[in-house]
Design a protein around this motif. Structure first.
Motif, PDB file in Angstrom:
ATOM      1  N   ASP A  47       0.856  -1.190   0.000  1.00 18.19           N
ATOM      2  CA  ASP A  47       0.000   0.000   0.000  1.00 18.19           C
ATOM      3  C   ASP A  47       0.890   1.238   0.000  1.00 18.19           C
ATOM      4  N   ASN A  48       0.424   2.311  -0.608  1.00 17.18           N
ATOM      5  CA  ASN A  48       1.225   3.538  -0.584  1.00 17.18           C
ATOM      6  C   ASN A  48       0.444   4.750  -0.107  1.00 17.18           C
TER       7      ASN A  48
ATOM      8  N   HIS B 233       2.187 -11.027   2.664  1.00 16.41           N
ATOM      9  CA  HIS B 233       2.376  -9.963   3.635  1.00 16.41           C
ATOM     10  C   HIS B 233       1.606  -8.714   3.203  1.00 16.41           C
ATOM     11  N   ILE B 234       1.427  -7.805   4.155  1.00  7.82           N
ATOM     12  CA  ILE B 234       0.812  -6.504   3.895  1.00  7.82           C
ATOM     13  C   ILE B 234       1.792  -5.449   4.384  1.00  7.82           C
ATOM     14  N   THR B 235       2.180  -4.529   3.505  1.00  8.47           N
ATOM     15  CA  THR B 235       3.151  -3.512   3.884  1.00  8.47           C
ATOM     16  C   THR B 235       2.808  -2.208   3.182  1.00  8.47           C
ATOM     17  N   THR B 236       3.570  -1.163   3.464  1.00  6.63           N
ATOM     18  CA  THR B 236       3.349   0.146   2.857  1.00  6.63           C
ATOM     19  C   THR B 236       4.680   0.742   2.427  1.00  6.63           C
ATOM     20  N   THR B 237       4.611   1.563   1.379  1.00  8.24           N
ATOM     21  CA  THR B 237       5.798   2.274   0.939  1.00  8.24           C
ATOM     22  C   THR B 237       5.884   3.667   1.549  1.00  8.24           C
ATOM     23  N   ALA B 238       4.824   4.096   2.259  1.00 12.75           N
ATOM     24  CA  ALA B 238       4.853   5.386   2.945  1.00 12.75           C
ATOM     25  C   ALA B 238       5.828   5.316   4.113  1.00 12.75           C
ATOM     26  N   SER B 239       6.121   6.473   4.705  1.00 12.18           N
ATOM     27  CA  SER B 239       7.076   6.491   5.801  1.00 12.18           C
ATOM     28  C   SER B 239       6.606   7.437   6.888  1.00 12.18           C
ATOM     29  N   GLY B 240       7.166   7.247   8.076  1.00  8.76           N
ATOM     30  CA  GLY B 240       6.856   8.130   9.195  1.00  8.76           C
ATOM     31  C   GLY B 240       5.463   7.907   9.732  1.00  8.76           C
ATOM     32  N   LEU B 241       4.843   8.995  10.226  1.00  8.50           N
ATOM     33  CA  LEU B 241       3.542   8.884  10.876  1.00  8.50           C
ATOM     34  C   LEU B 241       2.382   9.141   9.917  1.00  8.50           C
ATOM     35  N   SER B 242       2.638   9.157   8.617  1.00  8.76           N
ATOM     36  CA  SER B 242       1.580   9.395   7.635  1.00  8.76           C
ATOM     37  C   SER B 242       1.250   8.137   6.843  1.00  8.76           C
ATOM     38  N   ASN B 243       1.660   6.991   7.348  1.00  8.05           N
ATOM     39  CA  ASN B 243       1.572   5.783   6.545  1.00  8.05           C
ATOM     40  C   ASN B 243       0.373   4.908   6.846  1.00  8.05           C
ATOM     41  N   GLY B 244      -0.655   5.410   7.515  1.00  9.58           N
ATOM     42  CA  GLY B 244      -1.902   4.696   7.658  1.00  9.58           C
ATOM     43  C   GLY B 244      -1.820   3.479   8.568  1.00  9.58           C
TER      44      GLY B 244
ATOM     45  N   PHE C  28       3.349   0.147   8.813  1.00  8.53           N
ATOM     46  CA  PHE C  28       2.261   1.098   9.008  1.00  8.53           C
ATOM     47  C   PHE C  28       2.455   1.830  10.332  1.00  8.53           C
ATOM     48  N   ILE C  29       1.649   2.886  10.565  1.00 18.88           N
ATOM     49  CA  ILE C  29       1.708   3.539  11.862  1.00 18.88           C
ATOM     50  C   ILE C  29       1.202   2.591  12.951  1.00 18.88           C
ATOM     51  N   ALA C  30       0.247   1.723  12.602  1.00 20.58           N
ATOM     52  CA  ALA C  30      -0.186   0.617  13.464  1.00 20.58           C
ATOM     53  C   ALA C  30      -0.483  -0.569  12.569  1.00 20.58           C
ATOM     54  N   ALA C  31      -0.030  -1.746  12.975  1.00 15.30           N
ATOM     55  CA  ALA C  31      -0.368  -2.938  12.194  1.00 15.30           C
ATOM     56  C   ALA C  31      -1.858  -3.244  12.313  1.00 15.30           C
ATOM     57  N   THR C  32      -2.378  -3.162  13.539  1.00 15.23           N
ATOM     58  CA  THR C  32      -3.792  -3.402  13.803  1.00 15.23           C
ATOM     59  C   THR C  32      -4.295  -2.347  14.774  1.00 15.23           C
TER      60      THR C  32
ATOM     61  N   GLU D 215      -2.661   5.952   3.132  1.00 17.86           N
ATOM     62  CA  GLU D 215      -3.698   5.810   4.129  1.00 17.86           C
ATOM     63  C   GLU D 215      -3.797   4.378   4.671  1.00 17.86           C
ATOM     64  N   ASP D 216      -5.025   3.966   5.027  1.00 18.64           N
ATOM     65  CA  ASP D 216      -5.229   2.644   5.619  1.00 18.64           C
ATOM     66  C   ASP D 216      -5.379   1.595   4.516  1.00 18.64           C
ATOM     67  N   CYS D 217      -5.052   0.345   4.867  1.00 16.74           N
ATOM     68  CA  CYS D 217      -5.156  -0.710   3.859  1.00 16.74           C
ATOM     69  C   CYS D 217      -6.482  -1.454   3.968  1.00 16.74           C
ATOM     70  N   LEU D 218      -6.649  -2.277   4.988  1.00 16.53           N
ATOM     71  CA  LEU D 218      -7.876  -3.068   5.121  1.00 16.53           C
ATOM     72  C   LEU D 218      -8.731  -2.530   6.254  1.00 16.53           C
ATOM     73  N   ASN D 219      -9.993  -2.230   5.952  1.00 17.77           N
ATOM     74  CA  ASN D 219     -10.955  -1.772   6.944  1.00 17.77           C
ATOM     75  C   ASN D 219     -12.026  -2.837   7.137  1.00 17.77           C
ATOM     76  N   ILE D 220     -12.155  -3.337   8.359  1.00 17.02           N
ATOM     77  CA  ILE D 220     -13.209  -4.301   8.663  1.00 17.02           C
ATOM     78  C   ILE D 220     -14.427  -3.513   9.119  1.00 17.02           C
ATOM     79  N   THR D 221     -15.501  -3.554   8.329  1.00 17.15           N
ATOM     80  CA  THR D 221     -16.652  -2.677   8.535  1.00 17.15           C
ATOM     81  C   THR D 221     -17.940  -3.433   8.839  1.00 17.15           C
ATOM     82  N   ALA D 222     -17.836  -4.707   9.200  1.00 17.89           N
ATOM     83  CA  ALA D 222     -19.007  -5.494   9.600  1.00 17.89           C
ATOM     84  C   ALA D 222     -18.612  -6.398  10.761  1.00 17.89           C
ATOM     85  N   ASP D 223     -19.596  -6.965  11.442  1.00 15.79           N
ATOM     86  CA  ASP D 223     -19.364  -7.795  12.615  1.00 15.79           C
ATOM     87  C   ASP D 223     -19.110  -9.260  12.223  1.00 15.79           C
ATOM     88  N   ASN D 224     -18.555 -10.008  13.194  1.00 20.87           N
ATOM     89  CA  ASN D 224     -18.411 -11.465  13.064  1.00 20.87           C
ATOM     90  C   ASN D 224     -17.571 -11.870  11.846  1.00 20.87           C
ATOM     91  N   ILE D 225     -16.465 -11.167  11.657  1.00 23.33           N
ATOM     92  CA  ILE D 225     -15.580 -11.450  10.526  1.00 23.33           C
ATOM     93  C   ILE D 225     -14.282 -12.083  11.030  1.00 23.33           C
TER      94      ILE D 225
END
Length: 290
Positions: free
Chosen positions: A56-57, A79-90, A111-115, A59-69
């Motif tokens: 990902d390059n 793997h899931i990673t980002t090319t952004a850097s610092g505190l702007s990498n979602g 990412f700024i947070a993995a989860t 904001e955020d990558c995967l958003n879980i937007t429903a219950d019981n997933i």
């Protein structure tokens, strides 16, 4: 022998009649939904499986937007990673205001947070590999009944945080468990291995923290000072090499801390290995400071 696979939507319900002989089911699999790119996981009650690595390059990558997933990241393959850097990498996996989510077996980095969980309850984060996050690898804010278990976190700014949002009027977090995690080499200015902030009826069990750039484990209640976390159980944890205190406990009550090993702590500040501030009715048992 009949193999039913690759059915399109209108074919996934059908009648099966046996005209002659016996019927034997050799293998039955529940269907899963494949994930190959960033986006929303929005079908309640479904199991999603990562089927390709994602870079990902923004904001955020995967958003879980429903219950019981359930999300299975197949960390041995993808793997899931980002090319952004610092505190702007979602955020790698984001969950806001949901119930009964399971995130397991993922490999998430940079990412700024993995989860990140906010206002989310009854959720399990298990068996993941989180690497080089710019903030906390796992952060849960104003969330209850969260279990963070069997994760490997390495070279991240912070490890695991379960917090109330740091607002004076927040109601706290309840019945959370941090268990069997290995956290190596935190690097942030506030590089705590584990942080519980204004929690109740929560547990920190059998974790290993090695080489923390700040405190190994901190349990705090924030402001005002009249607030107290309570019924915290901290047992069978090992903290090896910290820049600040090995364990910092502030404003908790009716809690117990047992079977704690502190080694080579406070290497950069000269603070106490075990730092205690304004606590009430806390039992300490079998604390080893080396």
């Amino acid at each position: 022998k009949v193999i039913l696979s690759g059915l399109i939507e209108e074919q996934d319900t059908f009648d099966l009649r046996v005209l002659d002989g016996d019927l034997e089911f050799d293998h039955i699999l529940d269907p899963t939904l494949s994930v190959i790119a960033c986006g929303n996981l929005d079908q309640a009650g479904e199991t999603y499986v990562l089927a390709a690595s994602i870079t990902d390059n923004f904001e955020d990558c995967l958003n879980i937007t429903a219950d019981n997933i359930i999300f299975n990241g197949q960390k041995e393959l993808y793997h899931i990673t980002t090319t952004a850097s610092g505190l702007s990498n979602g955020i790698g996996l984001r969950v806001d205001g949901r119930l009964n989510i399971k995130i397991r077996n993922t490999n998430v980095s940079k990412f700024i947070a993995a989860t990140s969980l906010t206002g989310t309850n009854d959720t399990i984060i298990e068996d993941n590999f989180f690497y080089a996050t710019a903030g906390a690898s796992v952060v849960a804010a104003v969330s209850n009944n969260i279990t963070v278990i069997n994760n490997f976190i390495v070279n991240s700014s912070q490890g695991i945080r379960i917090i109330d949002g740091r607002g004076i009027n927040e109601g706290g977090c309840y019945n959370n468990t941090i268990m069997n995690n290995l956290i190596l080499n935190t690097s942030g200015t506030i590089g705590n291995g584990i942080e519980l902030f204004f929690n109740f009826d929560s547990r920190v069990i059998n974790n290993s923290i090695q080489n923390a750039s700040d405190v190994g484990i901190t349990i705090d209640s924030g402001f005002p000072a009249t607030r107290r976390s309570s019924n915290i159980i901290l047992v069978n944890n090992t903290i090896d090499t910290t820049r600040d205190a090995g364990l910092l406990v502030t404003d908790i009550e009716n809690s117990s801390i047992e079977n704690l090993i502190l080694k080579n702590t406070s290497t950069g500040t000269g603070a106490e290995a075990l730092s205690l501030v304004r606590n009430v009715r806390v039992i300490f048992k079998n604390i080893i400071i080396d």
